[in-house]
Design a protein around this motif. Sequence first.
Motif, mmCIF file in Angstrom:
data_model
loop_
_atom_site.group_PDB
_atom_site.id
_atom_site.type_symbol
_atom_site.label_atom_id
_atom_site.label_comp_id
_atom_site.label_asym_id
_atom_site.label_seq_id
_atom_site.Cartn_x
_atom_site.Cartn_y
_atom_site.Cartn_z
ATOM 1 N N LYS A 59 0.826 -1.202 0.000
ATOM 2 C CA LYS A 59 0.000 0.000 0.000
ATOM 3 C C LYS A 59 0.862 1.254 0.000
ATOM 4 O O LYS A 59 0.500 2.275 -0.596
ATOM 5 C CB LYS A 59 -0.924 0.006 1.216
ATOM 6 C CG LYS A 59 -2.057 -0.999 1.135
ATOM 7 C CD LYS A 59 -2.986 -0.873 2.349
ATOM 8 C CE LYS A 59 -4.128 -1.881 2.249
ATOM 9 N NZ LYS A 59 -5.042 -1.772 3.428
ATOM 10 N N LYS A 60 2.009 1.173 0.680
ATOM 11 C CA LYS A 60 2.901 2.332 0.703
ATOM 12 C C LYS A 60 3.705 2.463 -0.593
ATOM 13 O O LYS A 60 4.140 3.555 -0.948
ATOM 14 C CB LYS A 60 3.853 2.231 1.893
ATOM 15 C CG LYS A 60 3.193 2.464 3.229
ATOM 16 C CD LYS A 60 4.234 2.489 4.345
ATOM 17 C CE LYS A 60 3.590 2.796 5.697
ATOM 18 N NZ LYS A 60 4.612 2.856 6.780
ATOM 19 N N TYR A 61 3.891 1.333 -1.252
ATOM 20 C CA TYR A 61 4.681 1.325 -2.492
ATOM 21 C C TYR A 61 3.846 0.665 -3.614
ATOM 22 O O TYR A 61 4.125 -0.444 -4.045
ATOM 23 C CB TYR A 61 5.985 0.564 -2.282
ATOM 24 C CG TYR A 61 6.905 1.218 -1.286
ATOM 25 C CD1 TYR A 61 7.852 2.150 -1.696
ATOM 26 C CD2 TYR A 61 6.807 0.919 0.073
ATOM 27 C CE1 TYR A 61 8.690 2.776 -0.779
ATOM 28 C CE2 TYR A 61 7.634 1.536 0.999
ATOM 29 C CZ TYR A 61 8.575 2.466 0.563
ATOM 30 O OH TYR A 61 9.389 3.080 1.463
ATOM 31 N N PRO A 62 2.797 1.359 -4.045
ATOM 32 C CA PRO A 62 1.856 0.723 -4.967
ATOM 33 C C PRO A 62 2.237 0.819 -6.445
ATOM 34 O O PRO A 62 1.740 0.039 -7.273
ATOM 35 C CB PRO A 62 0.570 1.510 -4.713
ATOM 36 C CG PRO A 62 1.051 2.886 -4.353
ATOM 37 C CD PRO A 62 2.346 2.684 -3.600
ATOM 38 N N LEU B 27 10.630 -3.328 -8.692
ATOM 39 C CA LEU B 27 10.867 -2.020 -8.092
ATOM 40 C C LEU B 27 9.572 -1.218 -8.085
ATOM 41 O O LEU B 27 8.907 -1.083 -9.117
ATOM 42 C CB LEU B 27 11.956 -1.260 -8.864
ATOM 43 C CG LEU B 27 12.531 -0.019 -8.176
ATOM 44 C CD1 LEU B 27 13.249 -0.404 -6.876
ATOM 45 C CD2 LEU B 27 13.486 0.715 -9.117
ATOM 46 N N TYR B 28 9.234 -0.679 -6.877
ATOM 47 C CA TYR B 28 8.004 0.079 -6.699
ATOM 48 C C TYR B 28 8.334 1.381 -5.990
ATOM 49 O O TYR B 28 9.265 1.450 -5.172
ATOM 50 C CB TYR B 28 6.981 -0.730 -5.886
ATOM 51 C CG TYR B 28 6.635 -2.044 -6.547
ATOM 52 C CD1 TYR B 28 5.592 -2.133 -7.455
ATOM 53 C CD2 TYR B 28 7.391 -3.189 -6.283
ATOM 54 C CE1 TYR B 28 5.290 -3.337 -8.075
ATOM 55 C CE2 TYR B 28 7.102 -4.389 -6.892
ATOM 56 C CZ TYR B 28 6.049 -4.459 -7.796
ATOM 57 O OH TYR B 28 5.766 -5.644 -8.416
ATOM 58 N N ILE B 29 7.583 2.427 -6.270
ATOM 59 C CA ILE B 29 7.895 3.750 -5.723
ATOM 60 C C ILE B 29 6.878 4.132 -4.644
ATOM 61 O O ILE B 29 5.716 3.694 -4.663
ATOM 62 C CB ILE B 29 7.938 4.812 -6.849
ATOM 63 C CG1 ILE B 29 8.664 6.069 -6.359
ATOM 64 C CG2 ILE B 29 6.545 5.132 -7.378
ATOM 65 C CD1 ILE B 29 9.077 7.004 -7.500
ATOM 66 N N PHE B 30 7.333 4.927 -3.723
ATOM 67 C CA PHE B 30 6.507 5.368 -2.584
ATOM 68 C C PHE B 30 5.281 6.118 -3.100
ATOM 69 O O PHE B 30 5.345 6.885 -4.076
ATOM 70 C CB PHE B 30 7.334 6.253 -1.663
ATOM 71 C CG PHE B 30 6.633 6.640 -0.398
ATOM 72 C CD1 PHE B 30 6.344 5.691 0.570
ATOM 73 C CD2 PHE B 30 6.252 7.966 -0.182
ATOM 74 C CE1 PHE B 30 5.696 6.057 1.751
ATOM 75 C CE2 PHE B 30 5.611 8.327 0.997
ATOM 76 C CZ PHE B 30 5.321 7.367 1.955
ATOM 77 N N LYS B 31 4.176 5.919 -2.395
ATOM 78 C CA LYS B 31 2.880 6.397 -2.881
ATOM 79 C C LYS B 31 2.819 7.915 -3.091
ATOM 80 O O LYS B 31 2.109 8.402 -3.969
ATOM 81 C CB LYS B 31 1.774 5.960 -1.935
ATOM 82 C CG LYS B 31 1.890 6.525 -0.526
ATOM 83 C CD LYS B 31 0.757 6.081 0.372
ATOM 84 C CE LYS B 31 0.882 6.659 1.774
ATOM 85 N NZ LYS B 31 -0.273 6.282 2.611
ATOM 86 N N ASP B 32 3.517 8.691 -2.310
ATOM 87 C CA ASP B 32 3.462 10.151 -2.436
ATOM 88 C C ASP B 32 4.749 10.736 -3.000
ATOM 89 O O ASP B 32 5.014 11.938 -2.832
ATOM 90 C CB ASP B 32 3.180 10.785 -1.058
ATOM 91 C CG ASP B 32 1.814 10.424 -0.513
ATOM 92 O OD1 ASP B 32 0.879 10.313 -1.337
ATOM 93 O OD2 ASP B 32 1.688 10.242 0.718
#
Length: 986
Positions: free
Chosen positions: A737-740, A748-753
Amino acid sequence: MKILASLLLFLLVNSTLSIAQITTPPAFLRQNRQWVDSVFATLSPDERIAQLIMVAAVSDVKRAVIDPKTSNPAAVEKLIRENKVGGVVFFQGGPVPQARLTNHYQSVSKVPLLIAMDAEFGLAMRIDSTVRYPYQMTLGAIQGNNQLIYEMGSQLATQARRLGVHINFAPVADVNNNPNNPVISFRSFGENKYKVAEKAVAYMRGMQESGLLTSAKHFPGHGDTGTDSHFDLPVITHDRNRIDSLELYPFKALMNNGLSGVMIAHLSIPALDKTPNLPSTLSKPIVSDLLKSELGFQGLIYSDAMNMKGVTKFFPDGKADAMGLEAGMDVLEFTEDVNKSIAEIKKSIAAGRITQAEIDFRCRKVLEAKAWAGLNHYKPVVMDRLYEDLNPKEAELTNRLLTEKALTVLKNENNLLPLRNLDTLKIASVSLGADTVTTFQKTLGLYTTIDHYYLPAKATDAQAADLKSKLGNYNLLLVGVHLGSVSPKTNYGLTDPMRMVLKDLTASGKAVVSVFGNPYALNKMDHPELAKGLVMAYQSTTYTQDLSAQLIFGAIPGEGKLPVTVNADFPYNAGMETPAIGRLKYTIPEELGMDSEVITFKIDSIAKLAITQKATPGCVVQLAKDGKVFFRKAYGKHTYEGPETVQLNDLYDLASVTKITASTLALMSLWDQKKFDLDATMKDYLPDFEKSNKADLPWRKVLTHSARLKAFIVLWKEAQNPDGSWKKKTFSTKQSKKYPISVVDDSLYIFKDYDKTIFKSIRDSPLNEKEGYVYSDLSFILYPQIVKRLTGEDFESYLKNHYYHKLGANTLTFNPKRFYKLEDIVPSERDTFFRMTQLHGQVHDEAAAMLGGLSGHAGLFGTSNDVMKVWQMYLQQGYYGGEQVLSKDALIEFTRYQYPETGSRRGIGFDKPTFKYSGNAPRYASPSSFGHTGYTGIMTWADPAWKLNYVFLSNRVYPTRENNKISSLNIRTAIMDVVYQELLKK
């Protein structure tokens, strides 16, 4: 000039039609009398008779539909050597074998042979690998453009003479007013005698004025018969007044214009000759009294084929040949038995039914025709480049233009055609009578997203039911009826499965039907008038299918009229005009006055140079002028080592072309709506910037890259610790949820904000110390925010809902893997420093990747065709598909030089040519032109001065961005300069 020529031709034809029974002598008469006299003096009486005989030949015995025993090369050669026949008429075969045989036959002939063919719609009527022009009934639908028919005749003459052919047994001058005519029908120009006459004259003049003898047929008129004279003797029951006023009318017009030949039909016509069972070919009252004496015709008179049952049924064994000459004919075509014929003719001379003087006169006439055709200086057919010369691009252009002018819209409920509001349509195409996706469907697919279905002619009930079950969710059905026959005996190829499915589709209230076949086939259909739209294309060819699809979408107008009466719903001259509405037309360079061979060779050479020099693994090139796509080609492969070849419908990463195909488009839209002011400042639309060093920067300066913004920020580096690890709240190797948001699939996933961090980095970045032009990505990263703030819609939805879907540019999308297979998307770089993977279906640009693949500066993917639709709208000052999508003012404002006094070449968003050539644009681009390049190897360019539209797609960054040969070799600009250079020659 063409319009003037057409008008003069029309006036000439109609002035001559008003002069009753005044015949203009054909041009071949009294040609080269010295040669004629010298040749004639060498001929024996039997050889003079033989000069009046034309035997049948084929160049492919295996495909012969005539008796191979008499038409095979050995048999024909024997007749030429021993009997000294005067001519040969060729039937089945191919151009190269026919040319070789022609040369051989001529070499063994005492007198050069007249070579003839039935080439009513081109040499392809008889032989393969040659040009097929439209049927005469198709041409009958053309309104007021007989110059095109003249040009067709002229081209056909050039092709025939190149093949060593001297006579075309055409045009068909029959007035077809019998829907059940089994032998004329599509071969006629139609049922209106005036139209038949003027079109036949145009066709005849085109042929004769380019050196080809003609023979109008089938005198005195075969249009109102229900019997095929190949198999029986038709009877014409009309009185003399009707025959004079109708059937003879086109023949008189042709004779008044110097017609060189007439072919006599095998018809029984009691009003002209009461002799029972006597074909008109053997009738002295018809041939001599009517044609020669009353109408004054002085040209060559040919029989129809003397092997047809219409004559042999009652007059076998060579008797008919003798009777034909007695009746007044000059040339006996397709004599079955030459020896018997000559023997019977000699009996007629001995009995005084015909004199030797009459034979001699006709022999001299044949020799005069040979002299006019150049046989007094005979030269063999040159074999070199024969195929190329018989298939010139000019013929393809004529074919396309003739077909385009003929297409007839018979139904157009609520002005549905041409189709508008593409964003409201869910479309299926259905080809009935097809075993695979058709040309019709492929062209339809160029305009918008369409699902294709087809049904074989002999489909089972289960196949038909399955098809109908799939069509319920569509609100528009584009139906092609592909008819495989021209004969009424076979319902023109309309099978029961086709008919039943068509009935259901038209009854659905959702169908636009295009009929690729004989117009009389409408009578075999169940209520075709119930279709929402109905297009009559007259025959099934690649041209009719391609151009019917273009008509449906308004790339070309509908102008044709029915040349015949089908029934009460579809009478003679039915047809509605539909407009062209500014969508791309697909054609060939010749329509724009350019040479296909030259253009293709030069562009191929540049594209192949790019591939061989490894500037890019492959590319797509698409070019249009005046809204007409004249070049569209794919080259190379997706990767150097892989098997996938580039396809025209492949999606490419458009890189910075996103800036002007997405961001600038959205800003022009907002400017139109007065929601975006170019002279406002950054703080006006980005409140967070109010206290930044960019607060007072005017958007006009920002969009011209002259507001002191840094070129770029290496955003992914800012997320990295010195040891190479990722900072907190930046990236994760696991989705949560934090890295959607995925930056790299499954790794590799990026931070939600994190987008806020990116925007803050841009906001807080320093400005360049000096003013001046510095190309910058930074502001374009912000435009999706502005669009959302001003419209309430997210960036991608705004573009798709208001522009891309309206234009039919549905492949234009961000994150294309959501909608397309990987094999349809061309890969870009092997990222070895950030994402550590092969980039395929995900944006190449790192900053765009960190924004989830969607940004205003990069991230857009699409096909060349869909990119070109947006750019054609730009080129047409905001107009496309019948709608003013953007205002003219917006295009004028955004594409002009903004600060030329400072030396800046930029428009608003758009790049433009430098004031002194630097290579950023094509060398010959006009100052009004505009465009952009993309980092991945893309270029788009539009030039209003030349009305040119250019799209170049490549993946030059595969496997590495370090390869910049695409620029050092000037590949992109050089291709467009090829077109400029060709246009400058004109």
